[in-house]
Enzyme design. Sequence first.
Site, short mmCIF file in Angstrom:
data_model
loop_
_atom_site.label_atom_id
_atom_site.label_comp_id
_atom_site.label_asym_id
_atom_site.label_seq_id
_atom_site.Cartn_x
_atom_site.Cartn_y
_atom_site.Cartn_z
N LYS A 193 0.94 -1.18 -0.18
CA LYS A 193 0.00 -0.02 0.15
C LYS A 193 0.83 1.32 0.02
O LYS A 193 2.03 1.24 0.76
CB LYS A 193 -0.96 0.09 1.18
CG LYS A 193 -1.95 0.94 1.43
CD LYS A 193 -2.87 0.68 2.47
CE LYS A 193 -3.98 1.70 2.80
NZ LYS A 193 -4.99 1.25 3.85
N SER A 236 -9.29 1.05 3.28
CA SER A 236 -8.66 1.84 2.58
C SER A 236 -7.58 1.22 1.71
O SER A 236 -7.13 1.62 0.60
CB SER A 236 -7.91 3.09 3.30
OG SER A 236 -6.91 2.52 4.38
N SER A 241 -9.63 -1.67 7.60
CA SER A 241 -8.91 -1.54 5.84
C SER A 241 -8.25 -2.62 5.49
O SER A 241 -7.92 -2.82 4.37
CB SER A 241 -8.06 -0.40 5.93
OG SER A 241 -9.00 1.05 6.17
#
Length: 606
Positions: A86, A160, A184
């Site tokens: 990420k 997310s 997330s």
Amino acid sequence: MESQSMSSASFAFTLADWQQAYRDTAQPAELLHALLAQLSRDDNAWICLASTAQLDAQLSNLQTLLDKAEGQQDKLPLYGVPFAIKDNIDAAGWATTAACPEFAYEAQADATVVARLRAAGAILIGKTNLDQFATGLVGTRSPHGAVVNSFDPTYVSGGSSSGSASVVARGLVPFSLGTDTAGSGRVPAGFNNIVGLKPTKGWLPNSGLVPACRTVDCISVFALTVSDAETVARLAGGYDAEDAYSRSNPNSAPVGMKSAPTFAVPDSLEFFGDTQTQAVFEQALEKLRELGVTLQPIDFSPFRKLAEQLYYGPWVAERTVAVEGVAPEHIDPVVRGIVDSGHQYSACDAYKAEYLRAELSRQINDALAGFDALVVPTSPTIRSLDEMRQEPVLFNSQFGTYTNFTNLADLSALAVPAGLRDDGLPAGITLLAPAWHDLALAAFGKRWQASLELPLGATGRALPPQKPTTAVLAGSVRVAVVGAHLTGMPLNFQLTTRNAVLVEQTLTSPDYRLYALAGTVPPKPGLARSTDGTSIIVELWDIPLARFGEFVAEIPAPLGIGNLTLADGRSVKGFICEPWALSDARDITSFGGWRAFIASQQAAKN
């Protein structure tokens, strides 16, 4: 698995597939350059992909690691395996943006977890899209556009960690790193039919992570299988002095789960009218029962109350702190609305919120005592992109119904696929337990995944056969018991009350004799090595390392713990007996084990 003329679909590999490819003489440069060539830079799940130069530099480093390992690939458990992270996690020489181009900086060093994975042989192939500053559970709050669901592009991917979940679900990489503050690392797993391991806070260090809420952030792992997620977490995890919130595992929690566990389930469930997701969850509960799980309702109100604190109380001010210095006009409007709300709370409000968090966390952990896990829907519902545009905050909040409380209560969590809805979209369940129960959750998660006939992510590929392992898990001691500590015997509680888990029943090597000791209460056997012996039935139990000393302290003379050899050549800790106690003991070797002898004694009484 062929290493030549691979289609992009053939890259839907698990860790075992990549390892086998290299054992079959495929070369990392060949496979990884082919993979990189097939990945599209227009795919907005990626914020950036490795350049040819970056890939070649990593391949050169991989060769150096292999040379140091004297050419033994097995010493590099992730040898040549591609992965993604990420884009709020640092990688040296790569930009970190947190999906805010104006915030971007070039990282000077790897995040600790990235460094550890590279040291194990893994190759970073790209950085992934996310809800900006990791604020959201939707995957739509990014200047790079919404990452779409891997099953239906009209639906959200979840966030997310949207990009990290998407590239794994589509088989582009076998695992990726996400982050999890409010869910997330779990919601995108549920929406994309993959595994999301949300570790105990502090197990995977956060050094090199752009914080969202620093006190509760967790770097998480996405993978196609529970086994792969567990492997990656083991390699990335461990204490890091550079991270003020890193913790050492006390090694007191179970590393496995009994065959017939007891799970808590919320006494009331909310699906916001989503009957399809509700149906999958109810089917999952029935499947759990078929696997021998006892389900028991518990009061879910403390969980709900704590979940509300993360976004509707002073805790949101942590997000405000995280984006200090970023010009408001550079922040996504929905994200800006959330982080701006943190300014309305005072220091007094924050302390009161912490007191409430501690009280609710204690209630939650007390409620889970005696259970092996809590099972909940990963998300109660899923929404289309159009729906999300109409209610970006409300629907985001709904997604967090069964996730927002987790890190505030210091729980471990594992999100796993549960099935496909009638419309073909995935739905998942999440198993939660107290801190450091990660390996126990993974043990059941592997059993759960093997029981389902679900494809891996969106690849269409079936779960390959999972090889059983006889390895002793880190943080535990494997002990062979032969008598009163066997399952159902009088002293078995000395194992179970210390979170020990039964591994298997097996045999010693064929050079032992078994004796019934005189005058012992309850009756106990003695095991002794002998050239004129036979194999004796034993049970193997894994005891948490920190509880092993307590267990040994209760063992009376003439018994003790030594090294025991099993029929397959393994050496484990086990019960042995001092020779002086055997002179007046009865030789019961012919029974082959303690149970048979006890049964004969009971039959004689009858």
